[in-house]
Design a protein around this motif. Structure first.
Motif, PDB file in Angstrom:
ATOM      1  N   VAL A   1     106.557  67.089  16.197  1.00  0.00           N
ATOM      2  CA  VAL A   1     105.585  66.644  15.195  1.00  0.00           C
ATOM      3  C   VAL A   1     104.265  66.388  15.910  1.00  0.00           C
ATOM      4  CG1 VAL A   1     105.035  64.885  13.465  1.00  0.00           C
ATOM      5  CG2 VAL A   1     107.416  65.598  13.803  1.00  0.00           C
ATOM      6  N   SER A   2     103.205  67.026  15.446  1.00  0.00           N
ATOM      7  CA  SER A   2     101.893  66.855  16.087  1.00  0.00           C
ATOM      8  C   SER A   2     101.303  65.491  15.735  1.00  0.00           C
ATOM      9  CB  SER A   2     100.938  67.976  15.677  1.00  0.00           C
ATOM     10  OG  SER A   2     100.738  67.955  14.287  1.00  0.00           O
ATOM     11  N   LEU A   3     100.499  64.970  16.636  1.00  0.00           N
ATOM     12  CA  LEU A   3      99.900  63.646  16.451  1.00  0.00           C
ATOM     13  C   LEU A   3      99.057  63.549  15.185  1.00  0.00           C
ATOM     14  CD1 LEU A   3      98.879  62.658  20.094  1.00  0.00           C
ATOM     15  CD2 LEU A   3     100.726  61.695  18.702  1.00  0.00           C
ATOM     16  N   ASP A   4      98.449  64.660  14.774  1.00  0.00           N
ATOM     17  CA  ASP A   4      97.612  64.616  13.564  1.00  0.00           C
ATOM     18  C   ASP A   4      98.450  64.511  12.286  1.00  0.00           C
ATOM     19  OD1 ASP A   4      98.542  67.259  13.815  1.00  0.00           O
ATOM     20  OD2 ASP A   4      96.760  68.097  12.865  1.00  0.00           O
ATOM     21  N   ARG A   5      99.769  64.632  12.390  1.00  0.00           N
ATOM     22  CA  ARG A   5     100.659  64.463  11.226  1.00  0.00           C
ATOM     23  C   ARG A   5     101.331  63.097  11.212  1.00  0.00           C
ATOM     24  NH1 ARG A   5     105.034  68.315  10.906  1.00  0.00           N
ATOM     25  NH2 ARG A   5     105.378  67.275   8.923  1.00  0.00           N
ATOM     26  N   ILE A   6     101.019  62.254  12.204  1.00  0.00           N
ATOM     27  CA  ILE A   6     101.626  60.932  12.285  1.00  0.00           C
ATOM     28  C   ILE A   6     100.620  59.897  11.813  1.00  0.00           C
ATOM     29  CG2 ILE A   6     102.663  59.202  13.802  1.00  0.00           C
ATOM     30  CD1 ILE A   6     103.499  61.530  15.654  1.00  0.00           C
ATOM     31  N   GLY A   7     101.007  59.106  10.835  1.00  0.00           N
ATOM     32  CA  GLY A   7     100.135  58.062  10.304  1.00  0.00           C
ATOM     33  C   GLY A   7     100.576  56.697  10.806  1.00  0.00           C
ATOM     34  N   TRP A   8      99.688  56.033  11.532  1.00  0.00           N
ATOM     35  CA  TRP A   8      99.980  54.696  12.036  1.00  0.00           C
ATOM     36  C   TRP A   8      99.563  53.689  10.983  1.00  0.00           C
ATOM     37  CZ3 TRP A   8      97.916  58.477  15.268  1.00  0.00           C
ATOM     38  CH2 TRP A   8      98.791  58.926  16.263  1.00  0.00           C
ATOM     39  N   VAL A   9     100.460  52.816  10.645  1.00  0.00           N
ATOM     40  CA  VAL A   9     100.254  51.844   9.577  1.00  0.00           C
ATOM     41  C   VAL A   9      99.716  50.548  10.175  1.00  0.00           C
ATOM     42  CG1 VAL A   9     101.429  50.534   7.760  1.00  0.00           C
ATOM     43  CG2 VAL A   9     102.108  52.901   8.236  1.00  0.00           C
ATOM     44  N   PRO A  10      98.660  49.970   9.597  1.00  0.00           N
ATOM     45  CA  PRO A  10      98.088  48.723  10.137  1.00  0.00           C
ATOM     46  C   PRO A  10      99.113  47.589  10.168  1.00  0.00           C
ATOM     47  CG  PRO A  10      96.630  49.673   8.476  1.00  0.00           C
ATOM     48  CD  PRO A  10      97.907  50.460   8.437  1.00  0.00           C
ATOM     49  N   GLU A  11      98.990  46.745  11.165  1.00  0.00           N
ATOM     50  CA  GLU A  11      99.915  45.627  11.338  1.00  0.00           C
ATOM     51  C   GLU A  11      99.943  44.712  10.113  1.00  0.00           C
ATOM     52  OE1 GLU A  11     100.656  41.843  14.293  1.00  0.00           O
ATOM     53  OE2 GLU A  11      99.469  43.517  15.024  1.00  0.00           O
ATOM     54  N   ASP A  12      98.798  44.522   9.466  1.00  0.00           N
ATOM     55  CA  ASP A  12      98.755  43.671   8.271  1.00  0.00           C
ATOM     56  C   ASP A  12      99.659  44.205   7.159  1.00  0.00           C
ATOM     57  OD1 ASP A  12      97.039  41.942   9.493  1.00  0.00           O
ATOM     58  OD2 ASP A  12      95.273  42.519   8.333  1.00  0.00           O
TER      59      ASP A  12
ATOM     60  N   GLY B   1     106.375  53.285   9.422  1.00  0.00           N
ATOM     61  CA  GLY B   1     106.539  51.998   8.757  1.00  0.00           C
ATOM     62  C   GLY B   1     107.473  51.106   9.543  1.00  0.00           C
ATOM     63  N   SER B   2     107.100  50.855  10.782  1.00  0.00           N
ATOM     64  CA  SER B   2     107.933  50.065  11.684  1.00  0.00           C
ATOM     65  C   SER B   2     107.054  49.486  12.781  1.00  0.00           C
ATOM     66  CB  SER B   2     109.010  50.958  12.309  1.00  0.00           C
ATOM     67  OG  SER B   2     109.674  50.290  13.359  1.00  0.00           O
ATOM     68  N   GLY B   3     107.485  48.361  13.324  1.00  0.00           N
ATOM     69  CA  GLY B   3     106.757  47.765  14.434  1.00  0.00           C
ATOM     70  C   GLY B   3     106.976  48.499  15.749  1.00  0.00           C
ATOM     71  N   SER B   4     107.897  49.451  15.775  1.00  0.00           N
ATOM     72  CA  SER B   4     108.207  50.216  16.994  1.00  0.00           C
ATOM     73  C   SER B   4     107.386  51.502  17.052  1.00  0.00           C
ATOM     74  CB  SER B   4     109.703  50.539  17.036  1.00  0.00           C
ATOM     75  OG  SER B   4     110.470  49.375  16.946  1.00  0.00           O
ATOM     76  N   MET B   5     106.078  51.385  16.850  1.00  0.00           N
ATOM     77  CA  MET B   5     105.228  52.575  16.742  1.00  0.00           C
ATOM     78  C   MET B   5     105.252  53.454  17.983  1.00  0.00           C
ATOM     79  SD  MET B   5     101.849  51.629  14.648  1.00  0.00           S
ATOM     80  CE  MET B   5     101.942  50.542  13.258  1.00  0.00           C
TER      81      MET B   5
ATOM     82  N   LEU C   1     102.432  46.176   7.810  1.00  0.00           N
ATOM     83  CA  LEU C   1     103.802  46.056   8.319  1.00  0.00           C
ATOM     84  C   LEU C   1     104.337  44.637   8.183  1.00  0.00           C
ATOM     85  CD1 LEU C   1     103.522  48.187  11.581  1.00  0.00           C
ATOM     86  CD2 LEU C   1     104.446  48.900   9.364  1.00  0.00           C
ATOM     87  N   THR C   2     103.475  43.650   8.403  1.00  0.00           N
ATOM     88  CA  THR C   2     103.914  42.256   8.373  1.00  0.00           C
ATOM     89  C   THR C   2     103.805  41.622   6.996  1.00  0.00           C
ATOM     90  OG1 THR C   2     101.711  41.478   8.969  1.00  0.00           O
ATOM     91  CG2 THR C   2     103.259  41.891  10.781  1.00  0.00           C
ATOM     92  N   GLY C   3     103.145  42.293   6.066  1.00  0.00           N
ATOM     93  CA  GLY C   3     103.007  41.761   4.718  1.00  0.00           C
ATOM     94  C   GLY C   3     101.773  40.905   4.513  1.00  0.00           C
ATOM     95  N   ARG C   4     100.920  40.791   5.517  1.00  0.00           N
ATOM     96  CA  ARG C   4      99.707  39.978   5.353  1.00  0.00           C
ATOM     97  C   ARG C   4      98.766  40.541   4.293  1.00  0.00           C
ATOM     98  NH1 ARG C   4      98.019  39.362  11.363  1.00  0.00           N
ATOM     99  NH2 ARG C   4     100.024  40.236  11.815  1.00  0.00           N
ATOM    100  N   PHE C   5      98.827  41.845   4.043  1.00  0.00           N
ATOM    101  CA  PHE C   5      97.966  42.433   3.005  1.00  0.00           C
ATOM    102  C   PHE C   5      98.317  41.887   1.638  1.00  0.00           C
ATOM    103  CE2 PHE C   5     101.578  45.131   2.260  1.00  0.00           C
ATOM    104  CZ  PHE C   5     101.463  45.500   0.933  1.00  0.00           C
ATOM    105  N   GLU C   6      99.586  41.488   1.432  1.00  0.00           N
ATOM    106  CA  GLU C   6      99.996  40.957   0.129  1.00  0.00           C
ATOM    107  C   GLU C   6      99.269  39.661  -0.183  1.00  0.00           C
ATOM    108  OE1 GLU C   6     104.249  40.732   0.156  1.00  0.00           O
ATOM    109  OE2 GLU C   6     104.462  42.899   0.304  1.00  0.00           O
ATOM    110  N   GLY C   7      99.053  38.823   0.850  1.00  0.00           N
ATOM    111  CA  GLY C   7      98.291  37.593   0.659  1.00  0.00           C
ATOM    112  C   GLY C   7      96.866  37.895   0.241  1.00  0.00           C
ATOM    113  N   MET C   8      96.271  38.911   0.843  1.00  0.00           N
ATOM    114  CA  MET C   8      94.912  39.310   0.465  1.00  0.00           C
ATOM    115  C   MET C   8      94.887  39.850  -0.957  1.00  0.00           C
ATOM    116  SD  MET C   8      93.005  38.446   2.878  1.00  0.00           S
ATOM    117  CE  MET C   8      91.509  39.217   2.331  1.00  0.00           C
ATOM    118  N   ARG C   9      95.919  40.584  -1.336  1.00  0.00           N
ATOM    119  CA  ARG C   9      95.995  41.127  -2.695  1.00  0.00           C
ATOM    120  C   ARG C   9      96.055  39.989  -3.709  1.00  0.00           C
ATOM    121  NH1 ARG C   9     100.667  45.327  -3.707  1.00  0.00           N
ATOM    122  NH2 ARG C   9      99.309  46.626  -2.464  1.00  0.00           N
ATOM    123  N   ARG C  10      96.887  38.961  -3.435  1.00  0.00           N
ATOM    124  CA  ARG C  10      96.979  37.810  -4.336  1.00  0.00           C
ATOM    125  C   ARG C  10      95.645  37.077  -4.413  1.00  0.00           C
ATOM    126  NH1 ARG C  10     102.234  37.491  -2.188  1.00  0.00           N
ATOM    127  NH2 ARG C  10     101.585  36.113  -0.513  1.00  0.00           N
TER     128      ARG C  10
END
Length: 131
Positions: A82-93, A66-70, A95-104
Motif C-alpha cells: 500500500v503506497s503512503l499516499d493511500r494511507i490516511g493518518w487520523v488526528p489524535e483528537d 483508526g488506531s493509536g498504533s499508527m 482517535l481519543t474522542g476529544r473531537f466529540e467534546g468540541m462537537r458538543r
C-alpha cells in the motif's frame, strides 16, 4: 458529480469507531480491517471487520488508520504494497474522542446563539409595538 473516495478503516476498536463517526461524511466507508482474530467477522455500524490480508479485495481508495498504533500499521501496510499516499493518518483528537467534546461545545454555543437571537427579536418586536 464525483463520487466520494472509498475508505477502509484499519482498527476495529474504539478509535476505529470514532474514525468512522468522524469521517463517514467525507468518505464512503466500506469495511474495517483488523489483525485481531477475535474481531474478524463482526460488524460495526453495518460494516464487516475483515482480515488485513483481504484489503485489496475491498476496492478502497484509502486506508484510514483508526488506531493509536499508527507506526506499526503504516509499516505493515507499506510492506503489503500500500503506497503512503493511500494511507490516511487520523488526528489524535479523533482517535481519543476529544473531537466529540468540541462537537458538543459547538452545539451548545449554537443553541445559545439561537436563544440570544430569539430574545433580541422579541425585544425588538416589543419595542416597536410600543410595549
Amino acid at each position: 458529480m464525483s463520487r466520494r473516495k472509498r475508505a477502509v478503516i484499519f482498527g476495529a476498536g474504539g478509535a476505529g469507531r470514532r474514525t468512522l463517526d468522524y469521517y463517514s461524511h467525507v468518505y464512503e466507508c466500506v469495511a474495517f480491517v483488523d489483525n485481531d482474530a477475535v474481531k474478524l467477522g463482526t460488524s460495526i455500524e453495518g460494516l464487516t471487520v475483515y482480515p488485513v490480508t483481504t484489503l485489496a479485495e475491498t476496492g478502497a481508495d484509502v486506508v484510514l488508520v483508526g488506531s493509536g498504533s499508527m507506526g506499526e500499521i503504516t509499516m505493515q501496510l507499506t510492506e503489503m504494497g500500500v503506497s503512503l499516499d493511500r494511507i490516511g493518518w487520523v488526528p489524535e483528537d479523533v482517535l481519543t474522542g476529544r473531537f466529540e467534546g468540541m462537537r458538543r461545545l459547538r452545539r451548545r454555543v449554537g443553541s445559545m446563539l439561537v436563544l440570544m437571537l430569539a430574545v433580541g427579536l422579541a425585544f425588538v418586536v416589543y419595542w416597536r409595538v410600543g410595549g
